[in-house]
Design a protein around this motif. Sequence first.
Motif, PDB file in Angstrom:
ATOM      1  N   GLN A  42       0.869  -1.087  -0.109  1.00  0.00           N
ATOM      2  CA  GLN A  42      -0.061  -0.045  -0.101  1.00  0.00           C
ATOM      3  C   GLN A  42       0.857   1.225  -0.056  1.00  0.00           C
ATOM      4  OE1 GLN A  42      -3.488  -0.390   0.146  1.00  0.00           O
ATOM      5  NE2 GLN A  42      -2.902  -2.327  -0.540  1.00  0.00           N
ATOM      6  N   GLU A  45      -0.384   7.217   0.610  1.00  0.00           N
ATOM      7  CA  GLU A  45      -1.707   7.747   0.184  1.00  0.00           C
ATOM      8  C   GLU A  45      -2.760   6.847   0.504  1.00  0.00           C
ATOM      9  OE1 GLU A  45       1.170   8.024  -1.520  1.00  0.00           O
ATOM     10  OE2 GLU A  45       1.671  10.124  -1.493  1.00  0.00           O
ATOM     11  N   GLN A  46      -2.802   5.735   0.100  1.00  0.00           N
ATOM     12  CA  GLN A  46      -3.950   4.761   0.148  1.00  0.00           C
ATOM     13  C   GLN A  46      -4.305   4.529   1.511  1.00  0.00           C
ATOM     14  OE1 GLN A  46      -1.944   1.690  -2.383  1.00  0.00           O
ATOM     15  NE2 GLN A  46      -3.791   1.659  -3.580  1.00  0.00           N
ATOM     16  N   SER A  49      -6.047   7.741   3.139  1.00  0.00           N
ATOM     17  CA  SER A  49      -7.183   8.090   2.746  1.00  0.00           C
ATOM     18  C   SER A  49      -8.213   6.746   3.224  1.00  0.00           C
ATOM     19  CB  SER A  49      -7.608   8.428   1.318  1.00  0.00           C
ATOM     20  OG  SER A  49      -6.981   7.378   0.552  1.00  0.00           O
ATOM     21  N   ILE A  52      -9.240   7.287   6.785  1.00  0.00           N
ATOM     22  CA  ILE A  52     -10.253   8.464   6.887  1.00  0.00           C
ATOM     23  C   ILE A  52     -11.510   7.795   6.613  1.00  0.00           C
ATOM     24  CG2 ILE A  52     -11.106  10.618   6.111  1.00  0.00           C
ATOM     25  CD1 ILE A  52      -7.990  11.497   6.127  1.00  0.00           C
ATOM     26  N   GLN A  53     -11.607   7.271   5.335  1.00  0.00           N
ATOM     27  CA  GLN A  53     -13.051   6.603   4.975  1.00  0.00           C
ATOM     28  C   GLN A  53     -13.557   5.782   6.121  1.00  0.00           C
ATOM     29  OE1 GLN A  53     -12.545   5.153   1.106  1.00  0.00           O
ATOM     30  NE2 GLN A  53     -11.557   7.326   0.077  1.00  0.00           N
ATOM     31  N   GLU A  54     -12.526   4.946   6.643  1.00  0.00           N
ATOM     32  CA  GLU A  54     -12.923   3.879   7.588  1.00  0.00           C
ATOM     33  C   GLU A  54     -13.225   4.362   9.013  1.00  0.00           C
ATOM     34  OE1 GLU A  54     -14.130   1.063   6.997  1.00  0.00           O
ATOM     35  OE2 GLU A  54     -13.117   0.548   4.991  1.00  0.00           O
TER      36      GLU A  54
ATOM     37  N   ILE B  31     -15.518  14.072   3.342  1.00  0.00           N
ATOM     38  CA  ILE B  31     -15.598  12.613   3.469  1.00  0.00           C
ATOM     39  C   ILE B  31     -15.396  12.398   5.116  1.00  0.00           C
ATOM     40  CG2 ILE B  31     -13.867  10.565   3.416  1.00  0.00           C
ATOM     41  CD1 ILE B  31     -13.348  11.914   0.555  1.00  0.00           C
ATOM     42  N   GLN B 117      -8.587  -1.758  -2.869  1.00  0.00           N
ATOM     43  CA  GLN B 117      -7.678  -0.625  -2.604  1.00  0.00           C
ATOM     44  C   GLN B 117      -7.142   0.236  -3.734  1.00  0.00           C
ATOM     45  OE1 GLN B 117      -8.075   0.494   0.276  1.00  0.00           O
ATOM     46  NE2 GLN B 117      -6.017   0.579   1.068  1.00  0.00           N
ATOM     47  N   ARG B 118      -7.173  -0.423  -4.949  1.00  0.00           N
ATOM     48  CA  ARG B 118      -6.741   0.497  -5.979  1.00  0.00           C
ATOM     49  C   ARG B 118      -7.670   2.016  -6.224  1.00  0.00           C
ATOM     50  NH1 ARG B 118      -9.072  -1.882 -11.773  1.00  0.00           N
ATOM     51  NH2 ARG B 118     -10.603  -3.143 -10.794  1.00  0.00           N
ATOM     52  N   ALA B 120      -8.723   3.561  -3.509  1.00  0.00           N
ATOM     53  CA  ALA B 120      -8.386   4.193  -2.093  1.00  0.00           C
ATOM     54  C   ALA B 120      -8.216   5.731  -2.381  1.00  0.00           C
ATOM     55  CB  ALA B 120      -7.469   3.428  -1.089  1.00  0.00           C
ATOM     56  N   SER B 121      -7.374   6.074  -3.098  1.00  0.00           N
ATOM     57  CA  SER B 121      -6.933   7.701  -3.286  1.00  0.00           C
ATOM     58  C   SER B 121      -7.636   8.110  -4.349  1.00  0.00           C
ATOM     59  CB  SER B 121      -5.280   7.740  -3.267  1.00  0.00           C
ATOM     60  OG  SER B 121      -4.905   6.611  -4.136  1.00  0.00           O
ATOM     61  N   ASP B 122      -8.880   7.564  -4.983  1.00  0.00           N
ATOM     62  CA  ASP B 122      -9.587   8.231  -5.791  1.00  0.00           C
ATOM     63  C   ASP B 122     -10.875   9.000  -4.761  1.00  0.00           C
ATOM     64  OD1 ASP B 122     -11.811   9.200  -7.313  1.00  0.00           O
ATOM     65  OD2 ASP B 122     -11.687   7.191  -8.565  1.00  0.00           O
ATOM     66  N   VAL B 125     -14.374   7.808  -4.832  1.00  0.00           N
ATOM     67  CA  VAL B 125     -14.841   6.703  -4.359  1.00  0.00           C
ATOM     68  C   VAL B 125     -14.657   6.460  -3.022  1.00  0.00           C
ATOM     69  CG1 VAL B 125     -14.637   4.285  -4.518  1.00  0.00           C
ATOM     70  CG2 VAL B 125     -13.998   5.643  -6.569  1.00  0.00           C
ATOM     71  N   PHE B 126     -15.760   6.255  -2.189  1.00  0.00           N
ATOM     72  CA  PHE B 126     -15.794   6.235  -0.732  1.00  0.00           C
ATOM     73  C   PHE B 126     -16.194   4.729  -0.428  1.00  0.00           C
ATOM     74  CE2 PHE B 126     -17.114   8.504   3.216  1.00  0.00           C
ATOM     75  CZ  PHE B 126     -17.252   7.262   3.920  1.00  0.00           C
ATOM     76  N   ILE B 127     -14.962   4.027   0.237  1.00  0.00           N
ATOM     77  CA  ILE B 127     -15.442   2.702   0.540  1.00  0.00           C
ATOM     78  C   ILE B 127     -15.332   2.732   1.997  1.00  0.00           C
ATOM     79  CG2 ILE B 127     -14.549   0.400   0.404  1.00  0.00           C
ATOM     80  CD1 ILE B 127     -12.948   1.334  -1.970  1.00  0.00           C
TER      81      ILE B 127
END
Lengths: 132, 341
Positions: A42, A45-46, A49, A52-54, B31, B117-118, B120-122, B125-127
């Motif tokens: 990972q 950046e992944q 974000s 934060i989403q989780e 977000i 996860q690909r 994730a930084s878009d 897209v909210f997951i």
Amino acid sequence: MERKIRIMVAKPGLDGHDRGARILARCFRDAGFEVIYTGCHQTPEQIASAAIQEDVDLVGLSCLSGAHKYLFPKVVELLKEQGAEDIAVIGGGIIPEQDFDLLYKAGVKEVFTPGRSLESIVDWIRENISVQ
Amino acid sequence: MENTSRSTRECSGKEGCDHVELAKRIINGNIRAASRLIRDLEDDVLQAKETLKHIYPHTGRAQVIGITGSPGAGKSTITDELVSAFREKENKVAVLAVDPSSPFSGGAILGDRIRMQRHASDPDVFIRSLATRGALGGLSNAVGSAIHILDAMGKDRILVETVGVGQQEVDVINHAHTVIVVLVPGMGDDIQAIKAGIMEVADIFVINKAHRDGTRRLQKELLSLLDLKGECPGEWKPPVILVDDVLNKDTFNENIATLCRTIEDHHQHLVRTRLLEKKLEKKAVVEILGVLRSSILGPIVKELQATGEFDDMVSRVMKRQNDPYTLVEEVKGNFLRNGKG
């Protein structure tokens, strides 16, 4: 009202050795935490974000590749940039003791290296992480 | 960038804070604010419902697609591919991925994200992963409110991935406009076992990993199952879509494109036949009943537990001094009178 601790376990960078991360994920589950596991390879950046989403309380980074001096601080920095500095970051893996200070100064809350018992990690989380 | 880290959390836990302001932030696509509110709803924070009231008028726009099937069938992979396909159309996408909570520790490992996860930084897209926390229908109790939040944020498509299901976990039909059931070949006669439960809720069947042995047989069984039902003119007959090995990139992509078109067709069908209205009506009924249950039953149980009355009831039932029916009638009498008086 029961607040559940949510933890993200992530493996940043080019490192496919995730047995440790998986064992921790399992151990956290058994401790009653909700664990989001992102898998290997990972980017910081992944990880930031996704955290934060989780809406996690804690990000646990596992790194055995030697790139922790770059990767761990980067995750802390990205969280801060996105207004999420209240999400704590801890790290573990093959990390030489002389690097600890650099990581603490960068905002990593704790570093866990081989030999630490699973219980002591769970205890650390119970003592240091609370929701809100 | 707007800093919401503290303010959102402070707001959600306290009385008299500005729910309108928080709702506004979410509607503007923040977000952090949205993910925190989802968390508060999962944790049953009373104040979070206040915010939801201000969000509700901004909902009802997104298309909700349910993805269900047995564990390991490929739900997360299919979901991930659908996200990519919708992003190509520049749709804003959200995913709610549900995994089971441990019945022993209450903890959970939420691993659906690994396949996605690909994205994730878009930023579009909210997951969000959700644990079931004891809910039995294949979802989490917070799914309904989470859908509203993502809808109000301006997501065009919301994908809801259930836990790996067996036969009865069909709550997804209460939330999704279109339900996709993902199956894999090689289950043999097991298809008999599932035909009564999740087989009935499918709007679209996907046979995933269709390079494997047994695909034709499964397809034949499915089609004959659907034929048994008989066909009324104008009725939607769930199509069966084969999805090839993910490593055969060309056919795989083609199959996913077909799936996307079929989702579109189904939606058009719902609109054309006014079935969409019926679905929305049912959704409203389920939602009201759910809120009634949680806001009336919940407080009563809490009160009974706090006063010790609940334990008393348990011991009286165990010793056969009373029956549960009489006890509950007494409780009902007390609370309903008090509530009205």
